[in-house]
Design a protein around this motif. Structure first.
Motif, PDB file in Angstrom:
ATOM      1  N   ARG A   1      -3.373 -20.684 -11.739  1.00  0.00           N
ATOM      2  CA  ARG A   1      -2.072 -21.347 -11.592  1.00  0.00           C
ATOM      3  C   ARG A   1      -1.067 -20.304 -11.125  1.00  0.00           C
ATOM      4  O   ARG A   1      -0.775 -19.365 -11.852  1.00  0.00           O
ATOM      5  N   HIS A   2      -0.553 -20.461  -9.959  1.00  0.00           N
ATOM      6  CA  HIS A   2       0.345 -19.450  -9.415  1.00  0.00           C
ATOM      7  C   HIS A   2       1.485 -20.095  -8.641  1.00  0.00           C
ATOM      8  O   HIS A   2       1.355 -21.221  -8.171  1.00  0.00           O
ATOM      9  N   ASP A   3       2.551 -19.366  -8.487  1.00  0.00           N
ATOM     10  CA  ASP A   3       3.667 -19.848  -7.678  1.00  0.00           C
ATOM     11  C   ASP A   3       3.268 -19.897  -6.204  1.00  0.00           C
ATOM     12  O   ASP A   3       2.451 -19.087  -5.748  1.00  0.00           O
ATOM     13  N   ALA A   4       3.893 -20.812  -5.464  1.00  0.00           N
ATOM     14  CA  ALA A   4       3.656 -20.866  -4.022  1.00  0.00           C
ATOM     15  C   ALA A   4       4.740 -20.104  -3.261  1.00  0.00           C
ATOM     16  O   ALA A   4       4.615 -19.845  -2.068  1.00  0.00           O
ATOM     17  N   CYS A   5       5.800 -19.746  -3.953  1.00  0.00           N
ATOM     18  CA  CYS A   5       6.870 -18.971  -3.316  1.00  0.00           C
ATOM     19  C   CYS A   5       7.569 -18.159  -4.398  1.00  0.00           C
ATOM     20  O   CYS A   5       7.925 -18.693  -5.456  1.00  0.00           O
ATOM     21  N   VAL A   6       7.763 -16.900  -4.163  1.00  0.00           N
ATOM     22  CA  VAL A   6       8.249 -16.016  -5.226  1.00  0.00           C
ATOM     23  C   VAL A   6       9.762 -16.073  -5.411  1.00  0.00           C
ATOM     24  O   VAL A   6      10.284 -15.761  -6.468  1.00  0.00           O
ATOM     25  N   VAL A   7      10.503 -16.468  -4.369  1.00  0.00           N
ATOM     26  CA  VAL A   7      11.950 -16.224  -4.427  1.00  0.00           C
ATOM     27  C   VAL A   7      12.723 -16.997  -5.501  1.00  0.00           C
ATOM     28  O   VAL A   7      13.659 -16.434  -6.088  1.00  0.00           O
ATOM     29  N   PRO A   8      12.382 -18.247  -5.819  1.00  0.00           N
ATOM     30  CA  PRO A   8      13.191 -18.903  -6.858  1.00  0.00           C
ATOM     31  C   PRO A   8      13.222 -18.108  -8.177  1.00  0.00           C
ATOM     32  O   PRO A   8      14.289 -17.914  -8.756  1.00  0.00           O
ATOM     33  N   ARG A   9      12.051 -17.659  -8.615  1.00  0.00           N
ATOM     34  CA  ARG A   9      12.008 -16.901  -9.870  1.00  0.00           C
ATOM     35  C   ARG A   9      12.494 -15.464  -9.691  1.00  0.00           C
ATOM     36  O   ARG A   9      12.787 -14.777 -10.679  1.00  0.00           O
ATOM     37  N   ALA A  10      12.564 -14.981  -8.463  1.00  0.00           N
ATOM     38  CA  ALA A  10      13.000 -13.596  -8.241  1.00  0.00           C
ATOM     39  C   ALA A  10      14.519 -13.446  -8.285  1.00  0.00           C
ATOM     40  O   ALA A  10      15.028 -12.324  -8.385  1.00  0.00           O
ATOM     41  N   VAL A  11      15.246 -14.553  -8.221  1.00  0.00           N
ATOM     42  CA  VAL A  11      16.711 -14.459  -8.212  1.00  0.00           C
ATOM     43  C   VAL A  11      17.255 -13.683  -9.435  1.00  0.00           C
ATOM     44  O   VAL A  11      18.031 -12.731  -9.271  1.00  0.00           O
ATOM     45  N   PRO A  12      16.854 -14.026 -10.664  1.00  0.00           N
ATOM     46  CA  PRO A  12      17.380 -13.245 -11.796  1.00  0.00           C
ATOM     47  C   PRO A  12      16.915 -11.789 -11.798  1.00  0.00           C
ATOM     48  O   PRO A  12      17.603 -10.926 -12.359  1.00  0.00           O
ATOM     49  N   ILE A  13      15.786 -11.514 -11.166  1.00  0.00           N
ATOM     50  CA  ILE A  13      15.297 -10.120 -11.110  1.00  0.00           C
ATOM     51  C   ILE A  13      16.175  -9.319 -10.156  1.00  0.00           C
ATOM     52  O   ILE A  13      16.574  -8.184 -10.465  1.00  0.00           O
ATOM     53  N   VAL A  14      16.491  -9.919  -8.998  1.00  0.00           N
ATOM     54  CA  VAL A  14      17.379  -9.250  -8.043  1.00  0.00           C
ATOM     55  C   VAL A  14      18.750  -8.997  -8.679  1.00  0.00           C
ATOM     56  O   VAL A  14      19.319  -7.905  -8.551  1.00  0.00           O
ATOM     57  N   THR A  15      19.250  -9.970  -9.386  1.00  0.00           N
ATOM     58  CA  THR A  15      20.534  -9.786 -10.072  1.00  0.00           C
ATOM     59  C   THR A  15      20.444  -8.679 -11.114  1.00  0.00           C
ATOM     60  O   THR A  15      21.347  -7.831 -11.229  1.00  0.00           O
ATOM     61  N   ALA A  16      19.345  -8.666 -11.852  1.00  0.00           N
ATOM     62  CA  ALA A  16      19.180  -7.648 -12.897  1.00  0.00           C
ATOM     63  C   ALA A  16      19.153  -6.244 -12.299  1.00  0.00           C
ATOM     64  O   ALA A  16      19.835  -5.332 -12.787  1.00  0.00           O
ATOM     65  N   MET A  17      18.400  -6.063 -11.230  1.00  0.00           N
ATOM     66  CA  MET A  17      18.305  -4.735 -10.618  1.00  0.00           C
ATOM     67  C   MET A  17      19.653  -4.326 -10.024  1.00  0.00           C
ATOM     68  O   MET A  17      20.030  -3.149 -10.066  1.00  0.00           O
ATOM     69  N   THR A  18      20.368  -5.287  -9.460  1.00  0.00           N
ATOM     70  CA  THR A  18      21.710  -4.999  -8.940  1.00  0.00           C
ATOM     71  C   THR A  18      22.618  -4.507 -10.069  1.00  0.00           C
ATOM     72  O   THR A  18      23.336  -3.506  -9.924  1.00  0.00           O
ATOM     73  N   ALA A  19      22.556  -5.199 -11.190  1.00  0.00           N
ATOM     74  CA  ALA A  19      23.401  -4.826 -12.329  1.00  0.00           C
ATOM     75  C   ALA A  19      23.038  -3.441 -12.859  1.00  0.00           C
ATOM     76  O   ALA A  19      23.915  -2.641 -13.207  1.00  0.00           O
ATOM     77  N   LEU A  20      21.745  -3.142 -12.898  1.00  0.00           N
ATOM     78  CA  LEU A  20      21.329  -1.820 -13.388  1.00  0.00           C
ATOM     79  C   LEU A  20      21.897  -0.710 -12.507  1.00  0.00           C
ATOM     80  O   LEU A  20      22.378   0.311 -12.996  1.00  0.00           O
ATOM     81  N   VAL A  21      21.838  -0.911 -11.187  1.00  0.00           N
ATOM     82  CA  VAL A  21      22.359   0.107 -10.270  1.00  0.00           C
ATOM     83  C   VAL A  21      23.876   0.251 -10.434  1.00  0.00           C
ATOM     84  O   VAL A  21      24.404   1.364 -10.520  1.00  0.00           O
ATOM     85  N   LEU A  22      24.566  -0.875 -10.517  1.00  0.00           N
ATOM     86  CA  LEU A  22      26.030  -0.802 -10.589  1.00  0.00           C
ATOM     87  C   LEU A  22      26.506  -0.168 -11.893  1.00  0.00           C
ATOM     88  O   LEU A  22      27.429   0.652 -11.893  1.00  0.00           O
ATOM     89  N   VAL A  23      25.879  -0.525 -13.000  1.00  0.00           N
ATOM     90  CA  VAL A  23      26.293   0.068 -14.281  1.00  0.00           C
ATOM     91  C   VAL A  23      26.016   1.558 -14.293  1.00  0.00           C
ATOM     92  O   VAL A  23      26.817   2.361 -14.790  1.00  0.00           O
TER      93      VAL A  23
END
Lengths: 359, 359, 359, 359
Positions: free
Chosen positions: B326-348
């Protein structure tokens, strides 16, 4: 913490402003017993140097590197390699016309706000002159990689709307430095060169892109989570002045692709286990897989143009910036050795890191 | 050195395989006295979690984070914050079908070559499950940024050939998480959703891209040379599984532009010194200038497809990989919070770094 | 930056307060393929654990370490090793008597001033309970060193005015853990034990010293300038709670000596080039020379005594601290495995560092 | 990784051999806007310089520091400060007598084994000449500390068996540099001086100890676990050539003390909360508590003596080392400014680190 060091094991720390006494750096962590080819290092530096051709700025800098330590009888000793490049004529110019003004898309405004005490002469620390130190260290890194058979080919792949679209195996990289643009295809190079000269005549500048190909990279370089090999390559490229984007393997074409297209199936060959295609760009899970590594780096047009532009003074008054001085009309020809240098720094660092993952 | 730590001051170190006991991490360097909003942290985690909608994999994982230290009376104490997320059902599955085979465009081959002793269960350390830890730390980073008024908006901007091309000011970001795709435009989201379901029915996967906009970033974040703000953002994005490219501001359009177009002229406004345009993407000379920061991250199609593929065994024999699970067919919907998280880590991290550049 | 990580390649990051949910850590950079002897690790932990004998506090903690990642089929995988030790009964106690008071020579006052939000329960992060995590990581480091033939012998050399003055070769280190004091000489151990019990009866505590001997350390460990092997050993020891001093080789006797006495002349032996004496303590120019490494670590008497003491409240009012609870009367018996652990962490880190100084 | 960098925020990286072109370094992370007192920096350097008095070696080196970057209009700019000190007469000497021999208690043997390619001229990188760079950076650190009212007093406390035992408040530190020994008590200084001259006449050398007192250190410097303030001070001292031991507060007297004696009770004073005694040495739980910080550093006798000594050649043959050249007979007088410099580097680094523990 102030971001003047690059690398974890093979570490380069640089200092210097464009108009101070000298620029230079310390390479710490260079393995012992490396025979230094000083001609090769100087040749790489010369490729970055201004004043080389009619395409580049006519400012003359000799850019001779002096090594101060860490070398004995022509070989590295394992102790830090200190080096410097003298700045010439650093006192002569008049900067009063930009001293209190923020040049558009330069770092004047952000430096002023961040630091307050800003060396406004010729861009100070934000000047691309700093990249000469990267070329020195990157050349030494290349010497190490050569011992491991790793080959790095960077070349100008795009200037404005002119793009070289050939496959890697259709190109003769020995031709890259045979022209002033640093594009291995002479016909495309000519078009690029013409465009740059045309743009220059208009007092304008134009962007470009550099493609890099790494052949014979050992399998296993890169760390699995934050320090993926392509993440470190991306940071390295994005740390170069004027860079706006980085992509590797399928890059920005990947969003349109299907998994069934994009997956690189493995096959057994006489040369061991290889992939049939290489959309991965030689890196899987952040770790090199032995296939060609390739990536593309996008550069903006140089911010210094020979036209007058609206701006604001330090005191917040509207003003105008006059277009004058001697500057390149396109950054990519001189950026080729810098891209190669940064690539070599990342690869050597990960090569050394890979030595400590086993007991 | 092994690349499991991110950040220089606000540092996240993570551990854990997809099928071990637990994943988790330590956040060191979080300032003291931050009131933690545990619901917010869990909500961000839930956005990354599998099994949320018909678009994502139906694997069920509750992904509850447990904090083990560094918090007293609901506030941070300045000591390290240890946390973990239990893995569920980690022992039940049968992995014999992939134990000795290299899945195309996965990290099986490179891990095998780099380490030898590889946890083949569900990808082990190379599984995107590791990103849950990034979301935990990134959410705490967001809480700090909120105190400074910084806002981060990430959203799905592209799936396959469907792209949202609106200007930022035409979008209502409050709608991003109102649909399963995480695209703020409902009509485009519907098209993206249809495409993902169609691709899934074909047993295939599709790539995508995420756009991020940061509003109200303080002026002065980023270090001038190697640790330029966009270089650290680029590395952060490229360290996320399946990412193939990063561009900020004008990005890969820059090579075609002229300096006279691209330069962002300064003007005096009621709001202080601002730029008329923003091709710089809010960062000049590596340092934030107070304008909107924006960048785009390209993702490849997920490597796990529901089709059979040619491969090779550990022993070097040709074999076939069966498409199942059972796997996702597209990664980007679930990747949105990850991109936000990494952005926040860099900015802080850069926010804290900026505090030490003055006496 | 917040100082919860130790080591450069073999890196331990720890978290946890004495009365939170758990303490634990992440070991990053452990080489792949190390077979873990879990009994050995637990045995080392048990030697540090309270409640082992009549000499130590009667608090009972089981101190079972749980490994959460980084191990597959009993061997390390090269990915980070996450581990934790549950805290027991962490909620039951009443700390109101010390909540607002600063215990003399504890970290209460400095934590309050540094952080503000202080976990006052049982010392919080300043509790020596944190050292259990060092023992876990140090035991794994010992397993690596054992493969290289390196042997570490730490023992209690002094308690109050009772000191073991024998030469190393007159001692039988197999006897160290045969008594509760952890001194290899049974007769001296008995005197030390009597002194501790006497001091305990008086509601007081007493200091001590631990001697460490490292045999078969490879030649060449240590870096020449700031990271001299003894400088890193010194920092490691001084980072242990209650330590007040560190000396190696001739140590604090060196100031009185003459060069002609102190110099270790080289001689050729059947065993290669050796020194006739060893005032250098096995380290010259910061680098191990193959001779025995030895050093001594001084511990103060434990600050928690069973007597009432004058103090001041958080609000600045004079108050009294009541002597109560169950505490050790002397720290050194339980500190022996901690000293050994920190020694092993330094040596393994330098062993791995030494692998990257050659191409 | 190769250990040529000191500090986490205020970072010094050094390069240079005693007989290369130059020694020098880069200070990265120095805050912006610090007015540099170049006379003060040179004065500190001069105190370390050889050839100052009849007590020290008669080698003449002018040790003029040149700053190459990071300074604009006499103030720091926040960019890295590059500096160098030329080596004089580096080519003139004959080193054939030590080229293939290992001098007792020098680093010749360990460097040979670690690196292979060893610069044997005058000790190369292991020469104490490297400490001049520490004094440059330490002087700049002192300028920052002076702005915060912090005062550092280091002085020679012991030479051979002559020791200054006075309390700190009985001493007049303005007298320290009034004599050649750098001891604030003129009478004791005279005895020390006589001893050094006597030892020198015998062709021998003698050890010593330096005491350091830090007044007005802000409360809250130091990190609680591995980077305790005294652990970093200890490492700093132990990284100085010839140091064999470090103790702070009660130090090596602590093992003999009882808790009831050693504990520093708090009391309320007009000056805020203070301790009645100060066996803690101004640091509790690794963090400064506002009381005087004091520590003592033990130095061995210099290894170069004017007597012949037995040794072994690189080829493993017995040989003799001839005693010749111009060298100090006691290291401590010239080590005083080095100890002060390293103290200042640690304190400034922790001062800057303390700025990021709060939001």
């Amino acid at each position: 913490m102030a971001g003047n060091t690059f690398g974890r094991i093979f570490q380069l720390t640089t200092f210097g402003e464009s108009h101070g006494m000298a620029i230079g750096g310390i390479i710490d962590g260079c393995p012992v017993g490396l025979k230094l080819d000083f001609d090769f290092i100087q040749k790489e530096l010369d490729r970055r140097r201004p004043g080389q051709s009619k395409l580049t700025t006519q400012r003359k800098e000799s850019d001779r590197v002096e090594f101060l330590s860490g070398i004995f009888k022509g070989e590295t000793t394992g102790t830090p390699i200190g080096f410097q490049i003298q700045n010439e004529d650093q006192k002569s110019k008049d900067y009063s016309h930009i001293q209190d003004k923020f040049r558009p898309s330069h770092a004047d405004f952000t430096y002023e706000k961040k630091y307050g005490n800003r060396d406004y002469r010729g861009g100070g620390r934000s000047s691309a002159r700093e990249t000469a130190c990267r070329v020195v260290a990157g050349s030494i890194a290349q010497l190490i990689l050569q011992q491991h058979g790793v080959e790095i080919y960077s070349y100008v792949q795009q200037v404005g709307n002119i793009t070289l679209l050939n496959e890697f195996n259709e190109m003769d990289f020995s031709q890259t430095f045979e022209n002033e643009v640093r594009c291995p295809d002479a016909a495309i190079a000519k078009k690029m060169s013409d465009l740059i000269l045309e743009v220059k005549k208009e007092g304008d500048t134009v962007g470009g892109a550099i493609q890099t190909l790494v052949k014979n990279c050992p399998v296993g370089l890169g760390e699995p989570v934050f320090d993926k090999l392509h993440a470190d390559l991306g940071k390295a490229m994005l740390s170069i002045n004027a860079v706006k984007g980085f992509e590797y393997g399928s890059g920005f074409c990947a969003p349109e692709m299907r998994g069934s297209q994009h997956n690189d199936e493995f096959e057994k060959t006489d040369d061991g286990i290889r992939t049939k295609t290489n959309f991965s760009g030689g890196i899987q899970g952040g770790i090199s897989n032995g296939e060609d590594i390739y990536f593309r780096t996008a550069f903006k047009p140089i911010a210094t143009i020979m036209r007058n532009q609206a701006s604001v003074t330090k005191q917040g008054e509207a003003t105008e910036i006059e277009g004058k001085g001697r500057h390149d009309a396109c950054v990519v020809p001189r950026a080729v050795p810098i891209v190669t240098a940064m690539t070599a720094l990342v690869l050597v660092d990960h090569l050394l890191r890979s030595k400590i993952s086993k007991i």
